[in-house]
Structures are given as structure tokens and as C-alpha cells.
Write a protein that holds these residues in place. Structure first.
Motif, short mmCIF file in Angstrom:
data_model
loop_
_atom_site.label_atom_id
_atom_site.label_comp_id
_atom_site.label_asym_id
_atom_site.label_seq_id
_atom_site.Cartn_x
_atom_site.Cartn_y
_atom_site.Cartn_z
N GLN A 124 0.80 -1.22 0.00
CA GLN A 124 0.00 0.00 0.00
C GLN A 124 0.84 1.28 0.00
O GLN A 124 0.33 2.36 -0.30
CB GLN A 124 -0.93 0.00 1.22
N ASP A 125 2.11 1.16 0.35
CA ASP A 125 3.00 2.31 0.36
C ASP A 125 3.41 2.64 -1.07
O ASP A 125 4.02 1.82 -1.76
CB ASP A 125 4.24 2.00 1.21
N LEU A 126 3.10 3.85 -1.52
CA LEU A 126 3.38 4.23 -2.91
C LEU A 126 4.86 4.28 -3.21
O LEU A 126 5.28 4.27 -4.38
CB LEU A 126 2.73 5.58 -3.22
N THR A 146 6.60 -12.82 -0.11
CA THR A 146 7.81 -12.29 -0.75
C THR A 146 8.42 -11.25 0.19
O THR A 146 8.58 -11.50 1.37
CB THR A 146 7.53 -11.75 -2.17
N ASP A 147 8.74 -10.05 -0.33
CA ASP A 147 9.28 -8.98 0.52
C ASP A 147 8.23 -7.93 0.86
O ASP A 147 8.55 -6.85 1.33
CB ASP A 147 10.44 -8.26 -0.19
N CYS A 148 6.99 -8.23 0.57
CA CYS A 148 5.94 -7.21 0.60
C CYS A 148 5.52 -6.86 2.04
O CYS A 148 5.00 -7.71 2.76
CB CYS A 148 4.73 -7.70 -0.19
N LYS A 149 5.73 -5.62 2.40
CA LYS A 149 5.23 -5.14 3.69
C LYS A 149 3.73 -4.90 3.56
O LYS A 149 3.27 -4.34 2.56
CB LYS A 149 5.97 -3.88 4.10
N MET A 150 2.97 -5.32 4.57
CA MET A 150 1.52 -5.31 4.45
C MET A 150 0.88 -4.64 5.65
O MET A 150 1.34 -4.80 6.79
CB MET A 150 1.00 -6.74 4.30
N ASP A 151 -0.19 -3.87 5.40
CA ASP A 151 -0.91 -3.23 6.49
C ASP A 151 -1.87 -4.23 7.13
O ASP A 151 -2.11 -5.34 6.62
CB ASP A 151 -1.65 -1.98 6.01
N PHE A 152 -2.42 -3.85 8.28
CA PHE A 152 -3.24 -4.78 9.06
C PHE A 152 -4.49 -5.20 8.29
O PHE A 152 -4.91 -6.36 8.34
CB PHE A 152 -3.63 -4.14 10.40
N SER A 154 -4.84 -5.56 5.05
CA SER A 154 -4.46 -6.58 4.06
C SER A 154 -4.22 -7.92 4.72
O SER A 154 -4.60 -8.98 4.19
CB SER A 154 -3.21 -6.12 3.30
N LEU A 155 -3.59 -7.91 5.89
CA LEU A 155 -3.32 -9.15 6.60
C LEU A 155 -4.62 -9.86 6.98
O LEU A 155 -4.73 -11.08 6.86
CB LEU A 155 -2.49 -8.88 7.85
N LYS A 156 -5.60 -9.09 7.43
CA LYS A 156 -6.89 -9.68 7.80
C LYS A 156 -7.60 -10.25 6.58
O LYS A 156 -8.29 -11.28 6.67
CB LYS A 156 -7.77 -8.65 8.51
N VAL A 208 -1.32 -12.97 12.75
CA VAL A 208 -2.54 -12.37 12.21
C VAL A 208 -3.14 -13.24 11.11
O VAL A 208 -4.35 -13.49 11.07
CB VAL A 208 -2.27 -10.95 11.66
N ILE A 209 -2.31 -13.75 10.20
CA ILE A 209 -2.83 -14.52 9.07
C ILE A 209 -3.22 -15.94 9.49
O ILE A 209 -4.18 -16.51 8.97
CB ILE A 209 -1.79 -14.54 7.94
N LYS A 210 -2.47 -16.51 10.42
CA LYS A 210 -2.79 -17.82 11.01
C LYS A 210 -2.95 -18.95 9.99
O LYS A 210 -3.98 -19.64 9.94
CB LYS A 210 -4.06 -17.72 11.86
#
Length: 281
Positions: A124-126, A146-152, A154-156, A208-210
Motif C-alpha cells: 500500500q506504500d506508494l 515475498t518482501d511485501c510489507k503489508m498493512d493490518f 491486508s493481513l486480515k 494475524v494470518i494464522k
């Protein structure tokens, strides 16, 4: 359905009918000819599974988008990437000669066959053109961060897909602080803090993803050059080891997910069966 881990962030996902490879880096070095995948013996062209139905590439960094490996694939092989704000990454793939490139909108599922669909998930970070991937079939669901940082949020959303197996990053993916002119004490302090932060991030993502099973990956390259051997040190190195992620998870008090430590060429089946191939972790 099973996944063969091919080192770093490369996964070969197979159903009864289809094969998709993600972030293929199998042969040769990357990042200034300094990073190698961790193996007892270097892989060769014969180790590259080019007989796949399609390729997914998460982003342009060389340890995920590695030209030497990709050049072994037929140029008509379908390539899937995320639709990013710029065409920079798309243009790089075109320059390698690939003719069948599809850009996927984030969170819009793409049905590849009656039994296989993929969903690209954009960072989500541009500032960062990066993506994760969900692969779903009737046999099960695989998540590749992968290397993708994800917000909460997206994780849910990934959690709601109930993945059977998740591959999660656990390590840094750049040189800091090793290429900076710090004292040894300052360098070690920064490296310890960065490594700990990434491993704790692994624990938080998994919690979070479980998924039923989680694998720590996308980190821990090999540095064979004599001037960089110290970067391989498991105690002072900034990159860390996947068994550290497993131990941290087990000591966290969280439950519901079994963390599996995989080495290059290991396989994991959708029921969690782990087939080892005796490469180093």
C-alpha cells in the motif's frame, strides 16, 4: 498440492494439473555479484523448472527478479506481475524478451484455469512497488509474502482466505549496516536490532494470518567472497537464520500455526508433510 522451496523467495507451487513458479532466482549471483542462494553445491541450469504453466514475479529487486535464471524460460511463458503506479518493472521484463505479460490489479483474482486462481496484493506504500501472492486451488491455498510489507487490513483479508501454507519474510534484504563506516560495536548494535525487528515481524504476520503451516523465507543469502564471509555469521550477521524465526514463534506464546524450517529443494505438501533434501538452513 505441494510447494518446492528453491531458495531465497523462489517457490514452485504444484497442483495435480498445473505448476506456477514465484520469484525465480536459482542460478548465479545477484546484487553486485555478491549474493548467492544458500546451497551445499551451486545450482545449475538443469535445476531450473522451466516446464511451468506460468511465472509470477513480485517486484524488481534482483533476488526476486533475476535475469540469469529468467533467461532460461521460453519467452512465450505467461508472466504475471502486479499493476504498479509506474511501468518501470513491466518495461524491464519486456527488455528480457518476454511477450506474454499480464499486469494484475491488486486484490482482483485472476482465474488461470478451472482449478487455479491467483491474487496479487500490492504494497500500500506508494514508495515501494512490491507485491505478495495468494494461490488457490481446490486442493488448498498458498500465501507467498515475498518482501511485501503489508498493512493490518491486508493481513486480515489474507486471513479470511484461510491459507493452508504461508511463506513469510523474516530477514532484512539490504546491506545496512554492513557497508557503512561504523565502529564494530555500533555496527553490531544496529544489526542485532534490525534482525530482531524482522524476526518479530515474522511472528506478528503469522499470528494475524494464522495459516496451518508457516515457512520463514526471503532471507539468509550466502556470501562466499572472502571479504564478506563475516556476513554469514549467525550471531552477528544482520540477515539471520530461519530457525531463529521458528524459535521466536515457539517462544512467543502464540499457537495455531506450525512453523516449518525449510532448506533449498525441500518440499511441503498441503497437509504439512515436510520432505527434506539435505541442503543447509
Amino acid at each position: 498440492m505441494f510447494v518446492k522451496f528453491l531458495g531465497q523467495a523462489c517457490t514452485l507451487i504444484e497442483t495435480k494439473k498445473e505448476r506456477i513458479i514465484v520469484d525465480p532466482w536459482i542460478i548465479g549471483p545477484c546484487n553486485g555479484n555478491a549474493w548467492y542462494t544458500l546451497r551445499n553445491k551451486a545450482a545449475t541450469k538443469h535445476n531450473i523448472p522451466t516446464d511451468v504453466d506460468c511465472v509470477y514475479i513480485s517486484h524488481e529487486h534482483e533476488d526476486h527478479f533475476q535475469a540469469e535464471t529468467l533467461k532460461e524460460f521460453n519467452r512465450n511463458t505467461p508472466i504475471y506481475i502486479c499493476k504498479f503506479p509506474t511501468d518501470r518493472f513491466y518495461d524491464k521484463i519486456v527488455k528480457l524478451g518476454f511477450k506474454n505479460i499480464t499486469q494484475l490489479s491488486s486484490w482482483k483474482s485472476e482465474k488461470l484455469s478451472d482449478d487455479l486462481e491467483i491474487t496479487s496484493i500490492k504494497n500500500q506504500d506508494l514508495m515501494f512497488e512490491d507485491s505478495a501472492l495468494l494461490v488457490k486451488s481446490k486442493e488448498g491455498t498458498i500465501f507467498c509474502q515475498t518482501d511485501c510489507k503489508m498493512d493490518f487490513e491486508s493481513l486480515k483479508k489474507v486471513n479470511a482466505q484461510k491459507p493452508d501454507i504461508g511463506f513469510f519474510m523474516y530477514s532484512v534484504a539490504n546491506w545496512y549496516p554492513d557497508v557503512y563506516n561504523y565502529s564494530k560495536e555500533k555496527r553490531d548494535e544496529i544489526a542485532k536490532k534490525r534482525k530482531s525487528g524482522k524476526i518479530n515481524g515474522f511472528v506478528n504476520y503469522v499470528n494475524v494470518i494464522k495459516p496451518k503451516f508457516a515457512v520463514a523465507y526471503a532471507g539468509g543469502p550466502l556470501f562466499p567472497h572472502k571479504s564478506q564471509l563475516k556476513l554469514n555469521d549467525p550471531l552477528t550477521g544482520v540477515f539471520g537464520c530461519p530457525d531463529e524465526a521458528k524459535t521466536t514463534w515457539e517462544n512467543s506464546g502464540n499457537s495455531g500455526t506450525n512453523v516449518v524450517t525449510m532448506a533449498a529443494d525441500d518440499e511441503i505438501r498441503i497437509d504439512g508433510t515436510h520432505i527434506k533434501n539435505n541442503e543447509p538452513v
